[in-house]
Design a protein around this motif. Sequence first.
Motif, mmCIF file in Angstrom:
data_model
loop_
_atom_site.group_PDB
_atom_site.id
_atom_site.type_symbol
_atom_site.label_atom_id
_atom_site.label_comp_id
_atom_site.label_asym_id
_atom_site.label_seq_id
_atom_site.Cartn_x
_atom_site.Cartn_y
_atom_site.Cartn_z
ATOM 1 N N ILE A 189 0.838 -1.202 0.000
ATOM 2 C CA ILE A 189 0.000 0.000 0.000
ATOM 3 C C ILE A 189 0.874 1.253 0.000
ATOM 4 O O ILE A 189 0.575 2.242 -0.672
ATOM 5 N N GLY A 190 1.978 1.201 0.755
ATOM 6 C CA GLY A 190 2.868 2.358 0.836
ATOM 7 C C GLY A 190 3.512 2.727 -0.483
ATOM 8 O O GLY A 190 3.824 3.900 -0.724
ATOM 9 N N LEU A 191 3.715 1.740 -1.346
ATOM 10 C CA LEU A 191 4.343 2.002 -2.644
ATOM 11 C C LEU A 191 3.356 2.458 -3.714
ATOM 12 O O LEU A 191 3.759 3.006 -4.741
ATOM 13 N N MET A 192 2.055 2.241 -3.484
ATOM 14 C CA MET A 192 1.049 2.576 -4.502
ATOM 15 C C MET A 192 1.055 4.044 -4.935
ATOM 16 O O MET A 192 0.898 4.334 -6.133
ATOM 17 N N PRO A 193 1.224 5.023 -4.014
ATOM 18 C CA PRO A 193 1.142 6.424 -4.447
ATOM 19 C C PRO A 193 2.179 6.832 -5.480
ATOM 20 O O PRO A 193 2.013 7.871 -6.140
#
Length: 247
Positions: free
Chosen positions: A102-106
């Motif tokens: 989730i942290g890498l999605m942006p």
Amino acid sequence: MSLLLYGFVAIAVLFTSTLSGVFGMAGGLVLLAALLTVLPVATAIAVQGAIQIVANGSRAILSRKYIDWRILGMICVGLVAAAILLFILRYTPDLATVCIAIGLMPILVWIPNHWLALDASKPHHAFLCGFLGGGLNLAVGVSGPTVDIFFIRTQMDRRTIVATKAATQVVSHASKVFFYVATASAMVAGDWLIVLVAAPFAIAGTNLGYHILQRLSDAGFRAWTRWIVTFIGIFYLLRGLSLLLPA
């Protein structure tokens, strides 16, 4: 579950539903972070999915005249393909992997247009949106930034974007709840009670967000979306990395 925790979930749902009502995303990211602090990973993902069905469903109903049904249909086809693949692989989540993913999605929302010109209004792009976004939603519980890159660069106005994404997320979250209940028995009676308590707060937040959205310009909508998901992503990434450190 104590009354204090029910209150915590209700407040989190009200805030995150308002956030999603304005931007069509980000609320699910924040809600999952809150639920992961009080529930096991698979249960948190399933409960978040059930709550998001209510929030996104009410948003889709409010904005139903703006839904692009052609795009929605192709996205659903991609989602089914992803669900079949994960079922065959017998996938199960763990907290560190979920947070880091989730942290890498942006990162995706900052990719220049000429690098990755994705557009949900094109049928094959809509299928890919369903496959990647739906697959990630099943695997880690959210997929907002991934779905967003297929919508934020289209020529649709903000209301069509929010409405179509809301309808997409209803189908995606319903698939997620079914997936975890069927494969991991992720929800028991007490967990469904959380959903019942949260439902009216999800609807209230969605209504509030809908009215705020009408006052927001298309340019402001796109700019704020990027920054909000980026800050949320940094939080998730740091939490995930901290879980990998030795105790």
